[in-house]
Write a protein that holds these residues in place. Structure first.
Motif, PDB file in Angstrom:
ATOM      1  N   ALA A 108     -29.891 -31.266  93.478  1.00  0.00           N
ATOM      2  CA  ALA A 108     -30.494 -31.037  92.163  1.00  0.00           C
ATOM      3  C   ALA A 108     -29.767 -29.925  91.414  1.00  0.00           C
ATOM      4  CB  ALA A 108     -31.973 -30.685  92.330  1.00  0.00           C
ATOM      5  N   GLY A 109     -29.374 -28.886  92.139  1.00  0.00           N
ATOM      6  CA  GLY A 109     -28.629 -27.801  91.513  1.00  0.00           C
ATOM      7  C   GLY A 109     -27.271 -28.215  90.995  1.00  0.00           C
ATOM      8  N   ARG A 110     -26.708 -29.263  91.576  1.00  0.00           N
ATOM      9  CA  ARG A 110     -25.403 -29.756  91.124  1.00  0.00           C
ATOM     10  C   ARG A 110     -25.536 -30.682  89.914  1.00  0.00           C
ATOM     11  NH1 ARG A 110     -25.828 -26.816  94.233  1.00  0.00           N
ATOM     12  NH2 ARG A 110     -25.167 -25.609  92.423  1.00  0.00           N
ATOM     13  N   LEU A 111     -26.594 -31.469  89.873  1.00  0.00           N
ATOM     14  CA  LEU A 111     -26.711 -32.524  88.862  1.00  0.00           C
ATOM     15  C   LEU A 111     -27.442 -32.083  87.593  1.00  0.00           C
ATOM     16  CD1 LEU A 111     -27.542 -35.616  91.122  1.00  0.00           C
ATOM     17  CD2 LEU A 111     -25.317 -34.921  90.184  1.00  0.00           C
ATOM     18  N   LEU A 112     -28.486 -31.288  87.716  1.00  0.00           N
ATOM     19  CA  LEU A 112     -29.296 -30.947  86.548  1.00  0.00           C
ATOM     20  C   LEU A 112     -28.515 -30.247  85.435  1.00  0.00           C
ATOM     21  CD1 LEU A 112     -32.739 -29.899  88.080  1.00  0.00           C
ATOM     22  CD2 LEU A 112     -31.983 -32.131  87.266  1.00  0.00           C
ATOM     23  N   PRO A 113     -27.564 -29.348  85.746  1.00  0.00           N
ATOM     24  CA  PRO A 113     -26.823 -28.706  84.649  1.00  0.00           C
ATOM     25  C   PRO A 113     -25.987 -29.674  83.817  1.00  0.00           C
ATOM     26  CG  PRO A 113     -26.560 -27.469  86.683  1.00  0.00           C
ATOM     27  CD  PRO A 113     -27.193 -28.765  87.049  1.00  0.00           C
ATOM     28  N   LEU A 114     -25.765 -30.880  84.307  1.00  0.00           N
ATOM     29  CA  LEU A 114     -24.953 -31.854  83.584  1.00  0.00           C
ATOM     30  C   LEU A 114     -25.754 -32.556  82.487  1.00  0.00           C
ATOM     31  CD1 LEU A 114     -23.047 -33.463  86.592  1.00  0.00           C
ATOM     32  CD2 LEU A 114     -22.323 -31.572  85.127  1.00  0.00           C
ATOM     33  N   PHE A 115     -27.071 -32.265  82.390  1.00  0.00           N
ATOM     34  CA  PHE A 115     -27.919 -32.930  81.398  1.00  0.00           C
ATOM     35  C   PHE A 115     -28.705 -31.906  80.583  1.00  0.00           C
ATOM     36  CE2 PHE A 115     -27.382 -35.694  85.086  1.00  0.00           C
ATOM     37  CZ  PHE A 115     -26.870 -36.848  84.493  1.00  0.00           C
ATOM     38  N   PRO A 116     -28.011 -30.965  79.928  1.00  0.00           N
ATOM     39  CA  PRO A 116     -28.721 -29.901  79.201  1.00  0.00           C
ATOM     40  C   PRO A 116     -29.507 -30.410  78.004  1.00  0.00           C
ATOM     41  CG  PRO A 116     -26.378 -29.839  78.700  1.00  0.00           C
ATOM     42  CD  PRO A 116     -26.551 -30.832  79.808  1.00  0.00           C
ATOM     43  N   SER A 117     -29.171 -31.592  77.508  1.00  0.00           N
ATOM     44  CA  SER A 117     -29.900 -32.137  76.361  1.00  0.00           C
ATOM     45  C   SER A 117     -31.278 -32.656  76.751  1.00  0.00           C
ATOM     46  CB  SER A 117     -29.104 -33.274  75.717  1.00  0.00           C
ATOM     47  OG  SER A 117     -27.843 -32.811  75.273  1.00  0.00           O
ATOM     48  N   PHE A 118     -31.455 -32.962  78.022  1.00  0.00           N
ATOM     49  CA  PHE A 118     -32.710 -33.563  78.485  1.00  0.00           C
ATOM     50  C   PHE A 118     -33.527 -32.624  79.367  1.00  0.00           C
ATOM     51  CE2 PHE A 118     -29.468 -36.866  78.031  1.00  0.00           C
ATOM     52  CZ  PHE A 118     -30.059 -37.681  77.065  1.00  0.00           C
ATOM     53  N   ILE A 119     -32.856 -31.665  80.014  1.00  0.00           N
ATOM     54  CA  ILE A 119     -33.533 -30.797  80.987  1.00  0.00           C
ATOM     55  C   ILE A 119     -33.467 -29.354  80.487  1.00  0.00           C
ATOM     56  CG2 ILE A 119     -33.567 -29.996  83.375  1.00  0.00           C
ATOM     57  CD1 ILE A 119     -32.220 -32.645  84.123  1.00  0.00           C
ATOM     58  N   PRO A 120     -34.605 -28.672  80.347  1.00  0.00           N
ATOM     59  CA  PRO A 120     -34.597 -27.283  79.876  1.00  0.00           C
ATOM     60  C   PRO A 120     -33.802 -26.374  80.807  1.00  0.00           C
ATOM     61  CG  PRO A 120     -36.831 -28.191  79.935  1.00  0.00           C
ATOM     62  CD  PRO A 120     -35.954 -29.181  80.638  1.00  0.00           C
ATOM     63  N   GLY A 121     -33.212 -25.347  80.228  1.00  0.00           N
ATOM     64  CA  GLY A 121     -32.407 -24.421  81.014  1.00  0.00           C
ATOM     65  C   GLY A 121     -33.187 -23.746  82.118  1.00  0.00           C
ATOM     66  N   TRP A 122     -34.444 -23.390  81.849  1.00  0.00           N
ATOM     67  CA  TRP A 122     -35.234 -22.715  82.881  1.00  0.00           C
ATOM     68  C   TRP A 122     -35.450 -23.617  84.092  1.00  0.00           C
ATOM     69  CZ3 TRP A 122     -39.697 -24.973  84.482  1.00  0.00           C
ATOM     70  CH2 TRP A 122     -40.315 -25.890  83.613  1.00  0.00           C
ATOM     71  N   CYS A 123     -35.539 -24.926  83.853  1.00  0.00           N
ATOM     72  CA  CYS A 123     -35.721 -25.876  84.955  1.00  0.00           C
ATOM     73  C   CYS A 123     -34.444 -25.977  85.787  1.00  0.00           C
ATOM     74  CB  CYS A 123     -36.105 -27.227  84.379  1.00  0.00           C
ATOM     75  SG  CYS A 123     -36.526 -28.455  85.630  1.00  0.00           S
ATOM     76  N   VAL A 124     -33.299 -25.986  85.104  1.00  0.00           N
ATOM     77  CA  VAL A 124     -32.010 -25.986  85.803  1.00  0.00           C
ATOM     78  C   VAL A 124     -31.897 -24.748  86.681  1.00  0.00           C
ATOM     79  CG1 VAL A 124     -29.503 -25.887  85.506  1.00  0.00           C
ATOM     80  CG2 VAL A 124     -30.882 -27.320  83.983  1.00  0.00           C
ATOM     81  N   ALA A 125     -32.232 -23.593  86.091  1.00  0.00           N
ATOM     82  CA  ALA A 125     -32.117 -22.329  86.820  1.00  0.00           C
ATOM     83  C   ALA A 125     -33.034 -22.303  88.043  1.00  0.00           C
ATOM     84  CB  ALA A 125     -32.436 -21.162  85.890  1.00  0.00           C
ATOM     85  N   LEU A 126     -34.286 -22.722  87.882  1.00  0.00           N
ATOM     86  CA  LEU A 126     -35.222 -22.701  89.005  1.00  0.00           C
ATOM     87  C   LEU A 126     -34.757 -23.589  90.142  1.00  0.00           C
ATOM     88  CD1 LEU A 126     -38.759 -22.729  87.311  1.00  0.00           C
ATOM     89  CD2 LEU A 126     -37.670 -20.862  88.574  1.00  0.00           C
ATOM     90  N   ALA A 127     -34.267 -24.777  89.810  1.00  0.00           N
ATOM     91  CA  ALA A 127     -33.827 -25.705  90.858  1.00  0.00           C
ATOM     92  C   ALA A 127     -32.648 -25.133  91.628  1.00  0.00           C
ATOM     93  CB  ALA A 127     -33.447 -27.045  90.234  1.00  0.00           C
ATOM     94  N   ASP A 128     -31.664 -24.600  90.916  1.00  0.00           N
ATOM     95  CA  ASP A 128     -30.474 -24.094  91.591  1.00  0.00           C
ATOM     96  C   ASP A 128     -30.763 -22.796  92.339  1.00  0.00           C
ATOM     97  OD1 ASP A 128     -27.602 -24.328  92.126  1.00  0.00           O
ATOM     98  OD2 ASP A 128     -27.404 -22.536  90.873  1.00  0.00           O
ATOM     99  N   LEU A 129     -31.577 -21.930  91.734  1.00  0.00           N
ATOM    100  CA  LEU A 129     -31.876 -20.638  92.365  1.00  0.00           C
ATOM    101  C   LEU A 129     -32.728 -20.789  93.620  1.00  0.00           C
ATOM    102  CD1 LEU A 129     -32.602 -18.476  89.196  1.00  0.00           C
ATOM    103  CD2 LEU A 129     -30.726 -18.143  90.816  1.00  0.00           C
TER     104      LEU A 129
END
Length: 333
Positions: A108-129
């Motif tokens: 999830a940490g690898r894939l979510l940052p590739l979709f910033p238009s659909f996934i909020p930044g805070w969600c990307v950060a939480l998943a990867d962190l």
């Protein structure tokens, strides 16, 4: 110093009824790391020459450095520790469904940052962190039940890596400007980890291959290495003069040279599974030397960092992954 066994002691049976790839940590995470290394570089090369655009959560260079360290290297570390901690303690680490969930969290940490238009930044950060603390939490029961208390150092090390990752995400979210510090802290933490583990297992492997050879490991040198690494990592947390980083790197180059000289035997060059590990250690020495030269304006900082990352981390981790995979799948070393 860390007590790291070269071969597994007697242990309880693996508690998994699922697929073989989820039987032990090295299987899914080494596979994931190997695939990530190829895929990430296949994407990066056209990005670097301007033929491909990637989403801008981290920025172009930020994405590359983050994914090689917090993607590739973190997967190797997770696979190694989830396997090694079971060996050191004789207590099972996650397998089956819990191991699969850790892998999905990493993915999830690898894939979510590739979709910033659909996934909020805070969600990307939480998943990867969440990944590195989750690995630390999964290792804690076995480490705290094990007899070798010094091995518990891996839990705070993983949490320090998570802190470095937080610095990167805070900048990606527009809150701070600490991503470069976070990347450098992670780089030096990973180099510290591979150099420390290498210092425990490479001499043992050498003695096992070369009859009658006894490697020299000096306690004062191991202590000095740990102290110099701690200083180098600490300097990245503050606005320290680059010269201090460079001088510390030169000290580490000397310390690593002395360490490797005490383990080395000419016969290691007859065994690929050994010389690949020594080659990685030589790259670490070269990387610290070049980092020292960079502080005097005699070499590029970025090139020195790549000597440590591509040469040191890349070569050593690939060599260790091969060694661990052979040993833990019943194949001849």
């Amino acid at each position: 110093m860390l007590k790291i066994h070269a071969e597994p002691p007697k242990q309880t049976p693996l508690e998994t009824g699922g697929p073989a790839i989820l039987a032990l940590g090295f299987r899914p995470f080494f596979a994931a790391a190997g695939l990530a290394a190829v895929i990430l570089m296949a994407i990066w090369l056209p990005v670097w020459i301007g033929k491909l655009a990637i989403p801008g959560y981290y920025g172009v260079v930020g994405w590359h450095s983050h994914e090689m360290l917090f993607g590739f290297a973190a997967a190797v570390i997770a696979g190694f520790l989830l396997t090694a901690v079971r060996n050191w303690t004789g207590i099972n680490t996650p397998s089956g469904t819990p191991l699969a969930l850790l892998l999905l969290l990493w993915l999830a940490g690898r894939l979510l940052p590739l979709f910033p238009s659909f996934i909020p930044g805070w969600c990307v950060a939480l998943a990867d962190l969440a990944f590195l603390p989750a690995v630390a939490l999964s290792l804690r029961p076995a480490l705290w039940q094990g007899e070798q208390q010094i091995n518990r150092i891996f839990v705070p090390l993983l949490l320090l890596m998570a802190l470095a990752n937080l610095l990167v995400h805070l900048q990606a979210l527009g809150l701070t400007h600490g991503a470069a510090r976070g990347i450098d802290i992670m780089l030096f933490l990973v180099v510290f980890l591979v150099a420390l583990v290498g210092g425990r297992v490479i001499p043992f492997f050498t003695q096992a291959v070369v009859p009658g050879f006894r490697a020299r490991r000096r306690q004062w040198l191991e202590t000095a290495t740990m102290g110099a690494f701690a200083l180098l990592i600490g300097l990245q947390l503050f606005e320290s003069p680059p010269l201090l980083t460079g001088l510390t790197a030169l000290l580490l180059a000397v310390a690593q040279t002395l360490r490797v000289a005490g383990w080395h035997h000419p016969h290691i060059w007859r065994s690929p599974v050994l010389w690949v590990l020594y080659t990685g250690m030589f790259w670490i020495i070269a990387g610290f030397l070049l980092l020292g030269l960079a502080s005097f304006g005699l070499f590029g900082w970025n090139l020195a960092r790549h000597a440590l990352s591509v040469g040191g981390i890349g070569v050593l981790t690939l060599g260790m992954m091969a060694r661990v995979a052979l040993g833990h799948s019943g194949r001849a070393i």
